[in-house]
Design a protein around this motif. Structure first.
Motif, PDB file in Angstrom:
ATOM      1  N   SER A 236      46.371  37.463  28.240  1.00 22.46           N
ATOM      2  CA  SER A 236      47.471  37.680  27.522  1.00 22.46           C
ATOM      3  C   SER A 236      47.552  38.808  26.752  1.00 22.46           C
ATOM      4  CB  SER A 236      47.557  36.285  26.373  1.00 22.46           C
ATOM      5  OG  SER A 236      47.825  35.095  27.172  1.00 22.46           O
TER       6      SER A 236
ATOM      7  N   LEU B 255      52.403  31.413  20.203  1.00 25.00           N
ATOM      8  CA  LEU B 255      52.109  32.527  19.110  1.00 25.00           C
ATOM      9  C   LEU B 255      52.050  31.694  17.886  1.00 25.00           C
ATOM     10  CD1 LEU B 255      54.608  35.128  19.954  1.00 25.00           C
ATOM     11  CD2 LEU B 255      52.367  35.219  20.007  1.00 25.00           C
TER      12      LEU B 255
ATOM     13  N   ILE C  44      54.588  37.737  23.534  1.00 24.93           N
ATOM     14  CA  ILE C  44      53.650  37.616  24.305  1.00 24.93           C
ATOM     15  C   ILE C  44      53.863  37.239  25.699  1.00 24.93           C
ATOM     16  CG2 ILE C  44      53.733  34.943  24.088  1.00 24.93           C
ATOM     17  CD1 ILE C  44      50.588  35.213  23.814  1.00 24.93           C
TER      18      ILE C  44
ATOM     19  N   ARG D  48      39.240  35.330  20.237  1.00 29.21           N
ATOM     20  CA  ARG D  48      39.850  35.559  21.227  1.00 29.21           C
ATOM     21  C   ARG D  48      40.739  36.894  21.462  1.00 29.21           C
ATOM     22  NH1 ARG D  48      43.994  30.089  20.715  1.00 29.21           N
ATOM     23  NH2 ARG D  48      42.530  28.493  20.380  1.00 29.21           N
TER      24      ARG D  48
ATOM     25  N   VAL E  99      47.056  28.065  23.907  1.00 34.35           N
ATOM     26  CA  VAL E  99      46.592  29.362  23.515  1.00 34.35           C
ATOM     27  C   VAL E  99      47.428  30.490  23.575  1.00 34.35           C
ATOM     28  CG1 VAL E  99      44.139  28.493  24.014  1.00 34.35           C
ATOM     29  CG2 VAL E  99      45.374  29.551  25.819  1.00 34.35           C
ATOM     30  N   ALA E 100      48.564  30.391  24.496  1.00 31.31           N
ATOM     31  CA  ALA E 100      49.604  31.227  24.318  1.00 31.31           C
ATOM     32  C   ALA E 100      50.849  30.889  23.715  1.00 31.31           C
ATOM     33  CB  ALA E 100      49.938  31.721  26.097  1.00 31.31           C
TER      34      ALA E 100
ATOM     35  N   LEU F  15      37.271  27.242  34.648  1.00 34.74           N
ATOM     36  CA  LEU F  15      37.868  28.334  33.536  1.00 34.74           C
ATOM     37  C   LEU F  15      38.724  27.601  32.685  1.00 34.74           C
ATOM     38  CD1 LEU F  15      36.973  31.125  32.864  1.00 34.74           C
ATOM     39  CD2 LEU F  15      38.800  31.996  34.640  1.00 34.74           C
TER      40      LEU F  15
ATOM     41  N   ARG G 199      51.901  35.491  28.689  1.00 30.01           N
ATOM     42  CA  ARG G 199      50.902  34.703  28.878  1.00 30.01           C
ATOM     43  C   ARG G 199      49.990  35.042  29.932  1.00 30.01           C
ATOM     44  NH1 ARG G 199      53.951  31.104  30.463  1.00 30.01           N
ATOM     45  NH2 ARG G 199      52.940  30.796  32.424  1.00 30.01           N
TER      46      ARG G 199
ATOM     47  N   ARG H  12      36.768  25.350  30.579  1.00 28.23           N
ATOM     48  CA  ARG H  12      35.954  26.206  29.442  1.00 28.23           C
ATOM     49  C   ARG H  12      36.966  26.548  28.644  1.00 28.23           C
ATOM     50  NH1 ARG H  12      31.085  29.181  28.598  1.00 28.23           N
ATOM     51  NH2 ARG H  12      31.543  31.157  27.499  1.00 28.23           N
ATOM     52  N   MET H  13      38.246  26.897  28.501  1.00 28.48           N
ATOM     53  CA  MET H  13      39.186  27.309  27.371  1.00 28.48           C
ATOM     54  C   MET H  13      39.415  26.458  26.761  1.00 28.48           C
ATOM     55  SD  MET H  13      41.686  29.982  29.370  1.00 28.48           S
ATOM     56  CE  MET H  13      41.977  29.460  31.208  1.00 28.48           C
TER      57      MET H  13
ATOM     58  N   ARG I  61      33.104  35.475  32.980  1.00 28.09           N
ATOM     59  CA  ARG I  61      33.723  35.170  31.409  1.00 28.09           C
ATOM     60  C   ARG I  61      32.646  35.153  30.381  1.00 28.09           C
ATOM     61  NH1 ARG I  61      38.422  33.100  28.558  1.00 28.09           N
ATOM     62  NH2 ARG I  61      37.405  31.355  26.991  1.00 28.09           N
TER      63      ARG I  61
ATOM     64  N   ARG J 122      45.994  39.031  34.050  1.00 23.35           N
ATOM     65  CA  ARG J 122      45.210  38.030  33.995  1.00 23.35           C
ATOM     66  C   ARG J 122      44.809  37.334  32.483  1.00 23.35           C
ATOM     67  NH1 ARG J 122      40.171  36.856  36.892  1.00 23.35           N
ATOM     68  NH2 ARG J 122      38.775  35.975  35.658  1.00 23.35           N
TER      69      ARG J 122
ATOM     70  N   VAL K 230      45.407  33.779  34.133  1.00 21.82           N
ATOM     71  CA  VAL K 230      43.755  33.107  34.349  1.00 21.82           C
ATOM     72  C   VAL K 230      43.281  32.899  32.905  1.00 21.82           C
ATOM     73  CG1 VAL K 230      41.858  33.396  35.566  1.00 21.82           C
ATOM     74  CG2 VAL K 230      43.639  34.512  36.427  1.00 21.82           C
ATOM     75  N   GLU K 231      43.164  33.727  31.930  1.00 24.71           N
ATOM     76  CA  GLU K 231      42.690  33.610  30.959  1.00 24.71           C
ATOM     77  C   GLU K 231      43.760  33.962  29.395  1.00 24.71           C
ATOM     78  OE1 GLU K 231      38.219  35.054  30.744  1.00 24.71           O
ATOM     79  OE2 GLU K 231      39.023  36.494  32.361  1.00 24.71           O
ATOM     80  N   PRO K 232      44.497  32.870  29.400  1.00 22.03           N
ATOM     81  CA  PRO K 232      45.524  33.157  28.459  1.00 22.03           C
ATOM     82  C   PRO K 232      44.957  33.002  27.146  1.00 22.03           C
ATOM     83  CG  PRO K 232      45.333  30.822  29.467  1.00 22.03           C
ATOM     84  CD  PRO K 232      44.733  31.681  30.364  1.00 22.03           C
ATOM     85  N   ASP K 233      43.761  32.602  26.961  1.00 21.18           N
ATOM     86  CA  ASP K 233      43.078  32.646  25.766  1.00 21.18           C
ATOM     87  C   ASP K 233      42.415  33.918  25.172  1.00 21.18           C
ATOM     88  OD1 ASP K 233      40.957  32.133  27.108  1.00 21.18           O
ATOM     89  OD2 ASP K 233      40.013  30.784  25.791  1.00 21.18           O
ATOM     90  N   ARG K 234      42.648  34.988  25.888  1.00 22.71           N
ATOM     91  CA  ARG K 234      41.963  36.199  25.632  1.00 22.71           C
ATOM     92  C   ARG K 234      43.093  37.010  25.517  1.00 22.71           C
ATOM     93  NH1 ARG K 234      38.665  33.876  24.277  1.00 22.71           N
ATOM     94  NH2 ARG K 234      36.577  33.707  24.988  1.00 22.71           N
ATOM     95  N   TYR K 235      43.135  37.512  24.260  1.00 20.88           N
ATOM     96  CA  TYR K 235      44.310  38.482  23.859  1.00 20.88           C
ATOM     97  C   TYR K 235      44.203  40.174  23.736  1.00 20.88           C
ATOM     98  CZ  TYR K 235      45.598  33.908  21.751  1.00 20.88           C
ATOM     99  OH  TYR K 235      45.621  32.497  21.353  1.00 20.88           O
TER     100      TYR K 235
ATOM    101  N   VAL L 226      49.673  40.703  23.786  1.00 16.19           N
ATOM    102  CA  VAL L 226      50.285  39.994  22.527  1.00 16.19           C
ATOM    103  C   VAL L 226      50.860  41.556  22.082  1.00 16.19           C
ATOM    104  CG1 VAL L 226      50.581  39.066  20.193  1.00 16.19           C
ATOM    105  CG2 VAL L 226      49.077  37.980  21.985  1.00 16.19           C
TER     106      VAL L 226
END
Lengths: 740, 740
Positions: A407, B740, A352, A437, B737-738, B650, A354, B653-654, A653, A405, A357-362, A409
């Motif tokens: 993540s 694995l 991964i 995500r 969230v990042a 943000l 990371r 939010r996550m 977002r 911005r 900004v939005e690490p929870d979007r893969y 993977v």
């Protein structure tokens, strides 16, 4: 100076300073406090495109395909370590990487007792044997790590009987044999690859009492008719006479013992007796030189014209051999299969980067690692690209030049060849997290089938990002075309919205994207370079799944110079960066409108009258499609407006969530209870002939000959409601979020 | 002044102004550009608490319960308009409101041919009839809009046979009758409410050949033993002798014809012949005065002690009447049911306050609107609170004083009494959108059962927000206690983490929260004021589902002064505001750890040995629970740390998405294929006796007496794996969230 003056000056100075402070604070907007949100950086994109190196891909491929690396073999495990090493490299690695192992049911031929196909004479003696291995033409086809050609998951057994020729082993092929008065009970059916899935040949055969199945690759289907050694590899890219396509004959995907559960050691496993989807009778693949010996000696009626191939003789149907041939007329064929099912450890490797900004979007990008033999094309051409992409991005990351911005993977799946097992188990283990995500899944399995043009399969929302990417990359071929401009020459369609555009194919279940799109509802795509169909009609690159799929094969014939590999790496790289870095997600949901409209039109044209006869109205479907179109267009407008301003990252977002999650709204786990994993109401398998919503098409095809009021017609109505509900739900997801 | 001086002064002035500008711009942080993120405003909360007015709730209730408003009746539709009017009010309304209508299958008694229960003498003549209506005690029990007591969805039919007494109609009750040698074939079974669900009585009865079922409410169960008119309403809160509990006898919930599909007119409807879940035999509820006539004249053995009630006689089992009673010994009972199934339009009303910052996050608050008769308690006590809450919030909104961070959605559901129909259809129609965006669902159905204490049912993550809210609100009772401090006196438990705390109940399927928690996996709660159990053992407030559940009943007996209603309004209001306005979502996911630990311990203690005998290890479950605990605790730590800084919206939010979506990870639509809508692996119905994971408990209870290797034991292993996978998935969702 008088004190009053001093006071006056002091006061004046204070007032001026104060005024300045006030002006400075309020009148000048402070940039530093509201920096521009991180967005796609075209310079970084340029850098990545420039650094993706054809020669490094070539070197990756050489290493990856150096040895056979069948799933769960020692070399497969070595490659796990190779991937981990690359992804943990301090100078070009990712943020983190790890391997995870599943215990899965695989199928192998016995090493002690090889599978054999013999001709048994009238007295019971073996008078001819088919080859057990491929000819060692380049020095790479021998050795203990080259697995004997076999049909994975075919049961063991030693059926013997008269030989018949059954074309492609489709249901209609066996019916044709019956029509011709041929008794199939107890026979051995020789079939050729193509037409229907591997497993289906044995399933269809068994229904007619056939005792064993042989499968071969006809030179007409794979070699543009050529079959002599001097016309085939290593003299050309064509399949040598001894080449045999291995493959999984399992009908579903995922570990056969743990449907819907991850195959961790503790998971419940179905009793073997209750496993469905394995071929019901012993089956063995053979090369066309062996097939020629069998087929060209058959007795019986001449096979239909469409059944003829390029073995250089007239194909007959059997049963049994002709009296004037190489074998006694009443000789039988014995198929001895000694395959074994084994629980084996198979690993996925995940790495991964990371997101900043939005690490929870893969943004998920993967390929399988396991091959049948050396697998230079399948799958190492994809893995070679994967490694080069991770190297270039990893280097930028480690240098501190760039962090995406969102993540990214990277995945190297295990045991794909046995039925997409690694990727499926992964989706079962992390179902919710991935579904919530994942922005998109990008698959590059075989990266280069041939070097003529790009070919992309995917769901409509990914079209736009692929177009944007490919317009900016030079095509490797002659001329100064972009990949896009070259692509449109080979695959195109007329879009009511855009005019002539390259056409994306739809996603079946041919590689690891299947669980992501069908089970999880994640927008997916599969990217490769492929054939010029005016130059070859081979059903796939000729050495597919044989011991001839080697580095030299790629280096000499498939992609000398590796420029097509590089083109795929650039395309995938650009798509990944655009998905991971763009402030607004480049998923264009309104591009689904064309699909829906075309499905609707097909339903109206080809099923409308029939449905009307049974008092079923397409009205609600029309409304739902129109509603979707309107909401998708309105959302597009809102995005355009926002893009002109300087929107808040939270606002974007929220919009991006609508775009990302649209694909999920098409899932209904209760739509197709008989279809394992398939929940996507637009892309589930379609058996009906009308190219429309698959549930509707299939249900109509089953109901067609039943009376109104039958269960089958009720199912048509149910399927129609399922689609309407999904489309209405999709439209609701696209509406402004505070609209009820 | 010299020009040099002037120049000097001018330059000095310019320098000072410039310095000021520089200082003002760079040295003073600009608040306006990075305002503190919108968070819960305690002043607004105080204002809302202060404005929730008991007398307005009382006036709401008077209007709502003025007329009977059975689902889909004209008055029900009038109330739709009333709600719309309130929610669209320019001074106290919401941002928008609308009604949506479903076409659903309801069941009503025939107006032309009322249901009757008669005693038929030996010669075939009717010698006694039960009351067809309740006694018109307050002038509100007569009139055409008071629906005759009936068992909704019971089939029509006119069975006649000897009467038997079957206690509560549980499976073991009928077995007991069999053991006593009583032939049940063709009998009419008299049962009392309680013990098992309504529909189950008829299902159990039919299995034993019973032809018809009567159901009554015993004064022992509802009236603390009292039964005379002067001891009952309108002289007390107890049920008058003629009172009859109506109710739905449908086993599932949602519209019976459209499972998993919204009941819009175009949706596919199951053929009536294929509908399951309706009572199999005619069934009719009666009052206890009629039950006394029947039961006190029964012949046969004395019923067991636990079967006795408060009708003032010894209950016997039958069959038939005793020779020395009021009716000839061989008289039979005839149950004539003329219920009709009808497709009716039923409306939900929805209103929304758009969130200022995160409009795509919904705090959903609802109650049903339909009643059986006037329904002052059920459901209007809840709707009266709903209207007062929407008025107070709406007024702040329209004044521009306040707008929540997230959206607040108000819902008035239709046809709940027939089986949670309106809410279920809503979740079917907007499945994905709701699942992706809903923070929590708050249900206030009957807001006041009695005025002793708060009672909350909910999933563990909502505990913390309810505690925070109730600690700050004064309890309406005597003394200066908070609602929390009063609550803990009535319902409490010892938490390993917190010590003594009020105990939340778990959510069954008693009201509209059911589809939200079980089908969508949304954290839910149900809030009410309820009994002091030392003062009454009534199974529910006595006039439940009768024509005596009127405004005066509430005003005089249940909550004079409406302070308990106000307490519920404040509790719900505070919970809503905290959920909609808090920057960090007040859902404490680590509170699930206690539940999981207690389920695990029960499994170890009560099933461990049995499982071990069958070689099934709880080890993987132990690991999964521990992993969940660790990840939940670590997430809690990360939140604490973040809360001390000034985190980016943000980023929060996550984190909030992790909290919000945790509950979804417990859903598995394939876990319980036989349980319609139930997908939550922690809260699905439990029939096994061990209070642990329901799938495991139920499977063990079924497997207990089968041999190792049976299908039943395989199901135990499958259920164990389903729970382990869910818990592992939940833990994965809580991880950084990042990772694995």
């Amino acid at each position: 100076m008088q004190w009053t003056k001093v006071l006056g000056l002091g006061l004046g100075a204070a007032a001026l300073l104060g005024l300045g402070i006030i002006l400075g604070h309020f009148a000048i907007p402070k940039k530093a406090n509201s920096p521009a949100p991180q967005d796609l950086d075209l310079e970084i994109l340029e850098t990545v495109m420039g650094q993706l190196d054809a020669n490094r891909i070539r070197e990756n491929l050489r290493e990856l395909s150096r040895e056979p690396h069948l799933a769960s073999s020692p070399r497969d495990e070595d490659l796990v370590q190779l991937l981990l090493q690359r992804w943990k490299d301090p100078e070009s690695g990712l943020d983190s990487a790890g391997a995870s192992t599943y215990e899965v049911l695989l199928s192998f031929p016995s090493q002690e007792q090889p599978n054999v196909v013999d001709i048994v004479g009238p007295t019971g003696g073996i008078i001819h044997s088919c080859h057990r291995t491929e000819e060692n033409v380049t020095g790479e086809q021998g050795g203990p790590d080259v697995v004997q050609p076999y049909a994975a998951y075919a049961p063991s057994g030693t059926p013997q009987g008269l030989l018949v020729y059954a074309n492609r082993g489709a249901e209609e092929d066996f019916k044709e044999l019956q029509t011709q008065g041929i008794k199939l009970e107890g026979t051995i059916a020789l079939t050729r690859y193509g037409g229907v899935g591997r497993g289906a040949k044995a399933v269809n055969a068994a229904k007619h009492g056939v005792a064993g199945v042989l499968v071969y690759t006809d030179p007409a289907d794979i070699n543009d008719g050529l079959s002599s050694p001097d016309e085939t590899f290593p003299n050309s890219w064509y399949l040598p006479p001894s080449g045999v396509e291995r493959g999984s004959y399992y009908e579903y995907f995922g570990d056969p013992l743990t449907p819907y559960l991850p195959a961790v050691p503790s998971s419940f496993r179905v009793d073997l007796a209750n496993v469905s989807g394995f071929p019901p009778i012993p089956t063995q693949p053979i090369g066309f030189q062996d097939a020629r010996d069998l087929l060209c000696n058959l007795n019986g009626t001449l096979a239909p014209a469409t059944w003829q191939g390029a073995l250089g003789c007239h194909y007959r149907l059997g049963p049994g051999f002709r009296p004037d041939g190489d074998f006694p007329a009443d000789s039988q064929v014995n198929v001895s299969v000694y395959n074994r099912l084994e629980l084996r450890n198979s690993s996925n490797v995940l790495g991964i980067i990371r997101g900043a900004v939005e690490p929870d979007r893969y943004v998920l990008y993967g390929n399988h690692r396991d091959s049948w033999v050396h697998g230079a094309v399948d799958p190492s051409s994809g893995t070679a690209v994967l490694l080069e992409l991770s190297r270039v991005l990893g280097t930028l990351l480690k240098k501190g030049t760039w962090r995406p911005r969102r993540s990214i993977v990277f995945a190297s799946w295990g045991a794909e060849e046995f039925g997409l097992i690694g990727s499926t188990e992964f989706t079962e283990e992390f179902f919710n997290k991935l579904q919530e995500r994942t922005v998109a899944y990008i698959n590059v399995d075989i990266s280069v089938f041939a070097n003529a043009t790009l070919r992309v399969q995917g769901t409509p929302p990914v079209q736009t990002v692929v177009f944007s990417a490919t317009k900016e990359i030079r095509s490797p071929g002659p001329g100064d075309l972009s990949i896009y401009d070259n692509w449109i020459r080979y695959f195109n369609r007329s879009s009511p919205v855009y005019g002539l555009v390259p056409s994306l194919g739809s996603l079946g279940a041919g590689s690891d994207y299947a669980p992501f799109i069908h089970f999880l509802g994640i927008s997916s795509m599969d990217i490769a370079y492929t054939y010029d169909r005016s130059k070859t009609s081979a059903r796939i690159y000729p050495t597919y799944h044989t011991a001839f799929d080697t580095f030299d094969y790629v280096d000499k014939f498939l992609d000398p110079g590796f420029s097509s590999h590089q083109a795929v790496a650039r395309t995938a790289g650009s798509v990944i960066l655009r998905l991971s870095d763009s402030f607004f997600l480049p998923l264009k949901v309104s591009d689904y409108s064309e699909t829906l409209r075309s499905f609707l039109q097909a339903a109206q044209q080809d099923l409308g009258a029939l449905l009307e006869q049974h008092s079923i109205s397409l009205g609600p479907l029309v409304n739902a499609v129109e509603k979707f179109e309107a909401e998708a267009a309105a959302l597009g407008q809102r995005i355009s407006t926002l893009q002109k301003g300087s929107p808040d990252p939270l606002q974007v977002r929220m919009l991006n969530d609508q775009l990302m999650l649209l694909e999920r709204t098409f899932l209904n786990p209760r739509a197709f209870p008989e279809e394992r994993y398939y929940s996507h109401v637009l892309w589930a398998p379609r058996t009906g002939s009308v190219v429309t919503f698959p549930g509707l098409s299939n249900a109509c095809s089953r109901a067609r000959d039943t009376a109104s009021g039958s269960e089958a017609w009720a199912e048509v109505q149910r399927q129609l409601s399922i689609v309407v509900t999904a489309l209405e739900g999709a439209a609701a997801t696209l509406r402004p979020v505070a609209d009820l």
